[in-house]
Motif scaffolding. Structure first.
Motif, PDB file in Angstrom:
ATOM      1  N   LYS A  34     -36.869  56.315  66.765  1.00  0.00           N
ATOM      2  CA  LYS A  34     -37.263  56.124  68.428  1.00  0.00           C
ATOM      3  C   LYS A  34     -36.111  57.533  68.758  1.00  0.00           C
ATOM      4  CE  LYS A  34     -38.428  52.296  68.995  1.00  0.00           C
ATOM      5  NZ  LYS A  34     -38.851  51.640  66.907  1.00  0.00           N
ATOM      6  N   ARG A  37     -31.424  54.628  71.329  1.00  0.00           N
ATOM      7  CA  ARG A  37     -29.957  54.677  71.520  1.00  0.00           C
ATOM      8  C   ARG A  37     -29.367  55.992  72.043  1.00  0.00           C
ATOM      9  NH1 ARG A  37     -32.167  51.663  68.617  1.00  0.00           N
ATOM     10  NH2 ARG A  37     -32.733  49.368  68.254  1.00  0.00           N
ATOM     11  N   HIS A  66     -26.070  53.002  63.998  1.00  0.00           N
ATOM     12  CA  HIS A  66     -27.416  51.878  63.564  1.00  0.00           C
ATOM     13  C   HIS A  66     -28.142  52.791  62.538  1.00  0.00           C
ATOM     14  CE1 HIS A  66     -32.027  50.985  64.830  1.00  0.00           C
ATOM     15  NE2 HIS A  66     -31.922  51.791  65.107  1.00  0.00           N
ATOM     16  N   TYR A  68     -27.278  53.085  59.527  1.00  0.00           N
ATOM     17  CA  TYR A  68     -26.324  52.174  59.156  1.00  0.00           C
ATOM     18  C   TYR A  68     -27.123  50.658  58.859  1.00  0.00           C
ATOM     19  CZ  TYR A  68     -22.537  48.513  59.552  1.00  0.00           C
ATOM     20  OH  TYR A  68     -22.232  47.490  59.578  1.00  0.00           O
ATOM     21  N   ASP A  73     -29.627  46.132  56.748  1.00  0.00           N
ATOM     22  CA  ASP A  73     -30.811  45.391  56.916  1.00  0.00           C
ATOM     23  C   ASP A  73     -31.618  45.273  55.559  1.00  0.00           C
ATOM     24  OD1 ASP A  73     -31.687  43.459  59.032  1.00  0.00           O
ATOM     25  OD2 ASP A  73     -33.616  44.291  59.343  1.00  0.00           O
ATOM     26  N   ARG A  85     -39.105  53.024  59.388  1.00  0.00           N
ATOM     27  CA  ARG A  85     -39.645  54.212  59.729  1.00  0.00           C
ATOM     28  C   ARG A  85     -40.609  55.404  58.933  1.00  0.00           C
ATOM     29  NH1 ARG A  85     -33.624  56.196  61.664  1.00  0.00           N
ATOM     30  NH2 ARG A  85     -33.378  55.021  63.324  1.00  0.00           N
TER      31      ARG A  85
END
Ligand code: GRG
Length: 279
Positions: A34, A37, A66, A68, A73, A85
């Protein structure tokens, strides 16, 4: 704005040495995220009437950090996710070693890009400091540590909020604080506060979408918090009360915006889109 950013993200990777890590960096960074940030940074600049075009690299650097964090995660040693995504996660598409390296490479490259920017040196150092401190062990990584620690446990709402502050809000504070450092230095601490409430709202929304969202729209599997036995606002206080918290935190962020001298409409438009988000 978004197209310019997408173009910048793609062209910044041209300089990377060829190989599987570069392919994995491209695969994850250029996937349809999206871009909240980086767009927040450009939108803050626009709200202050500052030309955002010279700051596309700063915006791209935030998106790299973000991305990375998402790659790491998703790894089997963390959340072990297969979909991100709308695509296979980086380690599923490539392999774990490549995914770890692609995450590391994006982390370092973000700072390379930031430090190479031709802007006033003292501003550059401050921007790099904001990004490093908010994403490091006193920020996002600490949040991830606590998130993992509290799996299979029963955190209180305060403990959960502490996770949200670090895991989610800290990286949303970055573009707001960077924008303030460029356009209105005296207001950095107000923007930090705005980012905190935005982060709280954003994370609770995320937890709500993990229960009632649409996996195709979200581009990831739903029910992952439940699968990992992670406590969320929804699991502790239920959907309705969680929705009220989302509303309340967005309201607090917006109230703070009105105290700042800028074009509120530009900023509010973005916040309104975020409040309605389905992915
Ligand atoms: C340093 C080993 C190591 C790992 C870092 C900190 C971390 C791993 C991961 C945190 C990632 C995470 C799931 C944070 C929560 C914030 C959140 C809701 C992220 C999703 O952001 P969106 O919705 O995603 O903006 P898109 O894909 O649209 O960019």
């Amino acid at each position: 704005m978004k197209e310019l950013l997408e173009h910048q993200l793609a062209s910044l990777l041209d300089d990377i040495k060829p190989g599987r890590v570069k392919e994995a960096m491209q695969y994850s960074l250029l996937a349809p995220g999206k871009r909240i940030r980086p767009l927040l940074l450009l939108t803050v600049l626009k709200a202050y009437g500052v030309d955002f075009h010279p700051y596309l690299n700063q915006a791209a650097a935030i998106e790299m950090i973000h991305t990375y964090s998402l790659i790491h995660d998703d790894l089997p040693c963390m959340d072990n996710d297969d979909l991100r995504r709308g695509r296979a996660t980086c380690h599923k598409k490539f392999d774990e070693a490549t995914a770890v390296l692609a995450g590391d490479a994006l982390l370092n490259y973000a700072f390379e890009i930031l430090l190479k920017c031709e802007i006033e040196a003292s501003i550059n150092v401050d921007l790099a400091f904001i990004l490093a401190s908010k994403s490091g062990q006193n920020g996002m990584i600490y949040g991830q540590q606590q998130d993992i620690y509290f799996e299979n446990k029963n955190p209180s709402l305060e403990e959960l909020q502490d996770i949200h502050l670090h895991k989610t809000a800290n990286l949303l504070q970055v573009p707001l604080m960077m924008g303030a450092r460029i356009a209105d230095t005296a207001s950095i601490s107000i923007w930090e506060e705005v980012g905190k409430y935005l982060g709280f709202a954003f994370q609770i929304q995320d937890d709500i979408l993990d229960v009632v969202g649409n996996s195709t729209k979200l581009g990831k599997e739903i029910g992952s918090d439940d699968k990992l036995n992670k406590a969320t606002y929804v699991s502790i206080i239920g959907l309705e009360k969680s929705r009220k918290y989302v509303d309340q935190y967005y309201r607090k962020a917006i109230e703070l915006l009105y105290g700042l001298k800028m074009n509120h409409g530009v900023m509010l438009e973005m916040f309104e889109d975020l409040m309605k988000r389905e992915r």
